[in-house]
Design a protein around this motif. Structure first.
Motif, PDB file in Angstrom:
ATOM      1  N   LEU A  61       0.860  -1.179   0.000  1.00  0.00           N
ATOM      2  CA  LEU A  61       0.000   0.000   0.000  1.00  0.00           C
ATOM      3  C   LEU A  61       0.899   1.232   0.000  1.00  0.00           C
ATOM      4  O   LEU A  61       1.773   1.373   0.846  1.00  0.00           O
ATOM      5  N   HIS A  62       0.696   2.111  -0.989  1.00  0.00           N
ATOM      6  CA  HIS A  62       1.489   3.320  -1.140  1.00  0.00           C
ATOM      7  C   HIS A  62       0.629   4.567  -0.923  1.00  0.00           C
ATOM      8  O   HIS A  62      -0.584   4.528  -1.109  1.00  0.00           O
ATOM      9  N   LYS A  63       1.296   5.639  -0.585  1.00  0.00           N
ATOM     10  CA  LYS A  63       0.655   6.948  -0.572  1.00  0.00           C
ATOM     11  C   LYS A  63       1.341   7.812  -1.620  1.00  0.00           C
ATOM     12  O   LYS A  63       2.570   7.856  -1.701  1.00  0.00           O
ATOM     13  N   GLY A 122      -6.763   7.233 -12.022  1.00  0.00           N
ATOM     14  CA  GLY A 122      -7.523   6.233 -11.279  1.00  0.00           C
ATOM     15  C   GLY A 122      -7.705   4.964 -12.072  1.00  0.00           C
ATOM     16  O   GLY A 122      -8.616   4.182 -11.831  1.00  0.00           O
ATOM     17  N   GLN A 123      -6.833   4.748 -13.033  1.00  0.00           N
ATOM     18  CA  GLN A 123      -6.943   3.621 -13.956  1.00  0.00           C
ATOM     19  C   GLN A 123      -6.053   2.470 -13.503  1.00  0.00           C
ATOM     20  O   GLN A 123      -4.851   2.648 -13.298  1.00  0.00           O
ATOM     21  N   ASP A 146      -8.864   5.978  -4.382  1.00  0.00           N
ATOM     22  CA  ASP A 146      -9.139   7.401  -4.135  1.00  0.00           C
ATOM     23  C   ASP A 146      -8.079   8.356  -4.671  1.00  0.00           C
ATOM     24  O   ASP A 146      -8.161   9.557  -4.459  1.00  0.00           O
ATOM     25  N   ARG A 147      -7.056   7.824  -5.366  1.00  0.00           N
ATOM     26  CA  ARG A 147      -5.967   8.617  -5.955  1.00  0.00           C
ATOM     27  C   ARG A 147      -5.061   9.272  -4.907  1.00  0.00           C
ATOM     28  O   ARG A 147      -4.201  10.075  -5.238  1.00  0.00           O
ATOM     29  N   ILE A 148      -5.289   8.936  -3.636  1.00  0.00           N
ATOM     30  CA  ILE A 148      -4.369   9.359  -2.579  1.00  0.00           C
ATOM     31  C   ILE A 148      -3.501   8.166  -2.187  1.00  0.00           C
ATOM     32  O   ILE A 148      -2.286   8.249  -2.071  1.00  0.00           O
ATOM     33  N   PHE A 149      -4.170   7.040  -2.006  1.00  0.00           N
ATOM     34  CA  PHE A 149      -3.484   5.785  -1.756  1.00  0.00           C
ATOM     35  C   PHE A 149      -3.689   4.877  -2.967  1.00  0.00           C
ATOM     36  O   PHE A 149      -4.683   4.987  -3.671  1.00  0.00           O
ATOM     37  N   TYR A 150      -2.730   3.996  -3.198  1.00  0.00           N
ATOM     38  CA  TYR A 150      -2.929   2.989  -4.228  1.00  0.00           C
ATOM     39  C   TYR A 150      -2.209   1.717  -3.810  1.00  0.00           C
ATOM     40  O   TYR A 150      -1.304   1.737  -2.969  1.00  0.00           O
ATOM     41  N   ALA A 151      -2.646   0.620  -4.362  1.00  0.00           N
ATOM     42  CA  ALA A 151      -2.121  -0.679  -3.972  1.00  0.00           C
ATOM     43  C   ALA A 151      -1.442  -1.364  -5.145  1.00  0.00           C
ATOM     44  O   ALA A 151      -1.814  -1.169  -6.298  1.00  0.00           O
ATOM     45  N   THR A 152      -0.453  -2.152  -4.807  1.00  0.00           N
ATOM     46  CA  THR A 152       0.272  -2.932  -5.801  1.00  0.00           C
ATOM     47  C   THR A 152       0.234  -4.397  -5.403  1.00  0.00           C
ATOM     48  O   THR A 152       0.530  -4.738  -4.261  1.00  0.00           O
ATOM     49  N   ILE A 153      -0.155  -5.256  -6.341  1.00  0.00           N
ATOM     50  CA  ILE A 153      -0.147  -6.698  -6.111  1.00  0.00           C
ATOM     51  C   ILE A 153       0.865  -7.322  -7.060  1.00  0.00           C
ATOM     52  O   ILE A 153       0.833  -7.077  -8.264  1.00  0.00           O
TER      53      ILE A 153
END
Length: 211
Positions: A61-63, A122-123, A146-153
């Motif tokens: 999880l990134h910010k 947001g894509q 939400d374009r504030i946080f995003y996740a990487t799998i």
């Protein structure tokens, strides 16, 4: 003093005497609903933690870190699961609250480009990536709520990818071998044709001599 002692002892609310029966029932009902809601949240968080800690895919999880113009320029590590540590060899404590460029200064621009696309539009983005730092291939999915946080799998596809590369290399070598053998066969056939022609000439000559 009684109210303070009550709260210090673990009370969450109070009513004063004389009290209204309806008010008392309403307060008790509200706290029962709140307790049930908190239990559901705790159960949900427990399920999330179990999934987070036991999933085989790496999860980060990134910010988003933006410049003065609001353009995403870097990404802070907020949470890393055990599978990510196992797949990459990078430790949660070494990454926590550090930017991507600080924690992994040799990161290729592919990461930054795809993360920026996700953060700005947001894509969700999916791509395959080879990390030179740890010599592994990963299938990566990046998404944001939400374009504030995003996740990487991340999924480790190193063995699969290396097997594919070996197969491609094998096929290339096989094709080269076939071409070489075909060329050699062509030369042999041409030589055989020449020998056949020479033999025929010799036979014709012998026949002529006999006549």
């Amino acid at each position: 003093d009684s109210m303070i002692k009550g709260f210090e002892s673990g009370a969450v609310d109070y009513v004063t005497k004389p009290f209204s029966r309806n008010e008392l029932l309403a307060r008790v009902g509200s706290h029962i609903k709140l307790k049930i809601t908190l239990e559901e949240i705790e159960e949900s968080e427990s399920s999330y933690r179990m999934l987070f800690n036991n999933m085989t895919n790496g999860f980060v999880l990134h910010k988003v870190i933006r410049d003065e113009n609001g353009i995403p320029v870097d990404y802070e590590f907020i949470k890393v699961n055990p599978a990510f540590e196992k797949l990459t060899g990078l430790k949660h404590d070494d990454l926590l609250y550090k930017s991507l460029k600080t924690a992994m200064p040799n990161t290729q621009e592919t990461w930054i480009k795809n993360y920026t696309l996700t953060a700005e539009k947001g894509q969700a983005v999916g791509f395959e990536y080879y990390s030179k730092e740890i010599d592994k291939y990963f299938e990566v999915i990046v998404f944001t709520p939400d374009r504030i946080f995003y996740a990487t799998i991340l999924s480790d596809v190193t063995q699969k990818r290396k097997a594919e590369l070996k197969l491609i290399e094998y096929n290339d070598n096989l094709e080269k071998l076939i071409m070489e053998k075909t060329a050699q066969l062509s030369i042999s056939l041409e030589r055989e044709k020449e020998l056949t022609t020479e033999i025929q000439r010799a036979l014709d000559k012998e026949k002529e001599l006999k006549e």
